[in-house]
Design a protein around this motif. Structure first.
Motif, PDB file in Angstrom:
ATOM      1  N   ALA A  88       0.837  -1.211   0.000  1.00 32.03           N
ATOM      2  CA  ALA A  88       0.000   0.000   0.000  1.00 32.03           C
ATOM      3  C   ALA A  88       0.867   1.255   0.000  1.00 32.03           C
ATOM      4  O   ALA A  88       0.490   2.282  -0.560  1.00 32.03           O
ATOM      5  N   GLU A  89       2.041   1.167   0.615  1.00 32.62           N
ATOM      6  CA  GLU A  89       2.943   2.323   0.637  1.00 32.62           C
ATOM      7  C   GLU A  89       3.713   2.460  -0.672  1.00 32.62           C
ATOM      8  O   GLU A  89       3.886   3.550  -1.190  1.00 32.62           O
ATOM      9  N   ASN A 282      -6.796  -1.620  -4.505  1.00 32.77           N
ATOM     10  CA  ASN A 282      -6.007  -0.399  -4.619  1.00 32.77           C
ATOM     11  C   ASN A 282      -6.454   0.664  -3.628  1.00 32.77           C
ATOM     12  O   ASN A 282      -7.602   0.712  -3.214  1.00 32.77           O
ATOM     13  N   ILE A 283      -5.457   1.443  -3.222  1.00 34.04           N
ATOM     14  CA  ILE A 283      -5.693   2.532  -2.272  1.00 34.04           C
ATOM     15  C   ILE A 283      -6.297   3.705  -3.040  1.00 34.04           C
ATOM     16  O   ILE A 283      -5.869   4.004  -4.154  1.00 34.04           O
ATOM     17  N   GLY A 284      -7.294   4.365  -2.447  1.00 35.83           N
ATOM     18  CA  GLY A 284      -7.907   5.529  -3.081  1.00 35.83           C
ATOM     19  C   GLY A 284      -7.462   6.836  -2.420  1.00 35.83           C
ATOM     20  O   GLY A 284      -6.785   6.829  -1.389  1.00 35.83           O
ATOM     21  N   ASP A 285      -7.864   7.954  -3.030  1.00 37.84           N
ATOM     22  CA  ASP A 285      -7.455   9.275  -2.522  1.00 37.84           C
ATOM     23  C   ASP A 285      -7.831   9.482  -1.058  1.00 37.84           C
ATOM     24  O   ASP A 285      -7.075  10.104  -0.304  1.00 37.84           O
ATOM     25  N   TYR A 295       0.042   5.988   2.588  1.00 38.64           N
ATOM     26  CA  TYR A 295      -0.478   5.038   1.596  1.00 38.64           C
ATOM     27  C   TYR A 295      -0.793   5.812   0.313  1.00 38.64           C
ATOM     28  O   TYR A 295      -1.336   6.918   0.357  1.00 38.64           O
ATOM     29  N   LYS A 296      -0.491   5.194  -0.824  1.00 42.88           N
ATOM     30  CA  LYS A 296      -0.551   5.926  -2.096  1.00 42.88           C
ATOM     31  C   LYS A 296      -1.745   5.524  -2.959  1.00 42.88           C
ATOM     32  O   LYS A 296      -1.966   4.340  -3.199  1.00 42.88           O
TER      33      LYS A 296
END
Ligand SMILES: CC(C)(COP(=O)(O)OP(=O)(O)OC[C@H]1O[C@@H](n2cnc3c(N)ncnc32)[C@H](O)[C@@H]1OP(=O)(O)O)[C@@H](O)C(=O)NCCC(=O)NCCSC(=O)/C=C/c1ccc(O)cc1
Ligand SMILES: O=C(O)CCC(=O)C(=O)O
Ligand SMILES: [Fe+2]
Length: 368
Positions: A88-89, A282-285, A295-296
Motif C-alpha cells: 500500500a505504501e 487499490n488505495i484511493g485518494d 499510503y498511495k
C-alpha cells in the motif's frame, strides 16, 4: 457466459450513426451498440491525443517489476500484514488470493455484468442519468462525456448502496442479486484489510465512528468494455486515481489494467495480470489523505481490446458522503506536518465527477 450480438438500431450497416450522442447515450445503445455494428474504423470522438494512447507507454515489455500477489489465508500473521502495508505504501496496488470470497460469487458477478449489458438498449436506457428516477443508479458510457476531449471506450452501470430494500426497488433485476451478494461476501476481507492498514498508522481499534469514516458508503460499478475497432487510438479508461478509501476490483481474464510506476525515471506502466480467483486491491485518494500521504492512491488506466470483450466489477469502499476527511489525528500526533486539509467527502467526490479523468489532479482539491 458467451457474449451475444444484441440487436441495435443499426443492425445491417457498418456506417457510424449520424447522431453519436443520440445513439450512444440518449437511446442507450452505449459503446456496445457501436461495437455490435461491426464498425471498421474508430469514430472520431474516441480518438485520444497521442500522449494518452497505449503507444505512449514506455518500456512495457522490458519492465521487470510487478505488483505483489498476497495470500490472505493467514492475514493476521505479522509477515502477511507487513506485505499488505508495504504494498500500500510502495505501489498503492496489490492482488489478494485466498481472500475468503467464494469463487462462485465472483463468477456470478461477472455473469450478471454480461446479463445487464446484453439487455436491449430500450431496457438499459431506463437507468440512464436522464431516466433513472434516482441518483443512486446510473447507466452510462465513457466517464464524463460532456467534459472529455476524447471519449472512453466503455459502458458502465454505477450503483450506490444505500440499503438492501432500496437496492431491491431500484437496482436492475438483471444484476441486482449477484452484485448484492458480491458486496456482502467482500465485507470480511475489506474489514481485515482496513484493520491491518490502520495498525501501521497507530489506529488500534476501528470503532463505529472510524468504521463510518473508512467504509461508511459503497459504490459498485459494472464496467463493460466492448471490442474496439482500433484499440491503439483510444483508451477504455483514462488515467485516474480512485477517490475511495480502497477499491476491491474483480477483473476477468482479458487483461488491460495498467498501474503507474512512480519509481525511477520515465513514465512506466505496469500491467496487472489477470490471476484466476484473485481480487485487485487499490488505495484511493481518501486513504492517501487520511494517512497523510503514507499510503498511495496510484494512477491507473485501462486499454481497449481489439478482439475480446472485457468486464470488471470494482467496489469502491468510501467514507460516508457527510464525513469530513483529513489526516487522521493518530497519524499527525507525532508532530508530522499535515499535507492535506479537512474536506467534506461529498464535496471531494463531486469535484472528481465534475471533470474528465485527469490523472492525480483530484487530490489537489485537498492539498494544504
Ligand atoms: C457526490 C455524489 C457522487 C453525488 O451527489 P449528488 O448530490 O447526487 O450530486 P450530483 O448528482 O449533482 O452529481 C455531481 C456530479 O457527478 C456526476 N456523477 C454522479 N454520479 C456519477 C457516477 N456514478 N459516475 C459518473 N459521474 C457521476 C453527476 O453527473 C454530476 O455531474 P454534473 O451533472 O456535470 O454536475 C454522492 O453520491 C456522494 O457523495 N457519494 C459518495 C460516495 C461515492 O460515490 N464515492 C465515489 C467513489 S467512486 C471512485 O472512487 C471511483 C469511481 C470511478 C468511476 C468511474 C471511473 O471511470 C473511474 C473511477
Ligand atoms: O477495469 C478495470 O480494471 C479498472 C476500472 C477502474 O479503474 C475504475 O472503475 O475505477
Ligand atoms: Fe479506478
Amino acid at each position: 457466459m458467451a457474449p451475444t450480438m444484441a440487436a441495435t438500431q443499426f443492425p445491417t450497416t457498418t456506417t457510424e450513426p449520424s447522431d453519436h450522442t443520440e445513439f450512444v447515450l440518449l437511446q442507450g445503445n452505449g459503446v456496445k451498440g457501436l461495437s455490435d455494428m461491426g464498425l471498421k474504423t474508430l469514430p472520431k470522438q474516441y480518438v485520444q491525443p497521442l500522449e494518452e494512447r497505449p503507444s505512449s507507454f514506455d518500456n512495457l515489455l522490458l519492465h521487470q517489476q510487478s505488483i505483489p500477489i498476497i495470500d490472505m489465508a493467514n492475514w493476521q500473521d505479522p509477515a502477511v500484514a507487513e506485505k499488505i502495508c508495504d504494498a500500500a505504501e510502495k505501489w498503492g496496488f496489490f492482488q489478494v488470493i485466498n481472500h475468503g470470497v467464494p469463487l462462485q460469487v465472483l463468477h456470478n458477478a461477472k455473469a450478471a455484468t454480461y446479463r445487464f449489458f446484453e439487455l436491449p438498449a430500450s431496457e438499459k436506457v431506463k437507468y440512464s442519468k436522464e431516466n433513472s428516477g434516482t441518483n443512486n443508479v446510473r447507466y452510462g458510457s465513457s466517464f464524463s462525456p460532456d467534459k472529455e476531449k476524447a471519449l472512453e471506450w466503455k459502458d458502465y452501470l454505477s450503483l450506490f448502496f444505500v440499503s438492501e430494500d432500496e437496492a431491491a426497488s431500484t437496482w436492475p433485476p438483471a444484476c441486482r442479486d449477484e452484485t448484492l451478494e458480491y458486496l456482502k461476501e467482500t465485507e470480511t476481507v475489506i474489514k481485515s484489510l482496513l484493520k491491518v492498514l490502520m495498525k501501521r498508522l497507530n489506529v488500534k481499534e476501528i470503532d463505529e465512528t472510524k468504521e463510518s469514516l473508512f467504509m461508511g458508503s459503497k459504490r459498485i460499478n459494472l464496467n463493460y468494455y466492448p471490442i474496439c475497432p482500433d484499440p491503439d487510438l483510444t483508451v477504455a479508461i483514462g488515467r485516474h486515481s480512485d477517490v475511495s478509501t480502497l477499491t476491491v476490483l474483480l477483473q476477468d481474464e482479458t487483461g488491460g489494467l495498467y498501474v503507474r510506476d512512480n519509481h525511477g525515471s520515465g513514465e512506466n506502466w505496469i500491467h496487472v495480470p489477470p490471476v484466476s480467483g484473485s481480487l485487485v486491491i487499490n488505495i484511493g485518494d481518501a486513504l492517501q489523505i487520511m494517512s497523510n500521504g503514507r499510503y498511495k492512491s496510484v494512477e491507473h488506466r485501462v486499454t481497449a481490446n481489439g478482439s475480446k470483450i472485457r468486464v470488471s466489477v470494482p467496489i469502491f469502499v468510501n467514507p460516508k458522503p457527510s464525513s469530513v476527511i483529513g489526516p487522521l489525528p493518530d497519524v499527525v500526533a507525532s508532530g508530522e506536518k499535515a499535507l492535506y486539509k479537512n474536506v467534506l467527502y461529498s464535496d471531494y467526490v463531486k469535484h472528481f465527477f465534475r471533470k474528465a479523468h485527469d490523472g492525480k489532479q483530484t487530490i489537489e482539491f485537498a492539498e494544504v
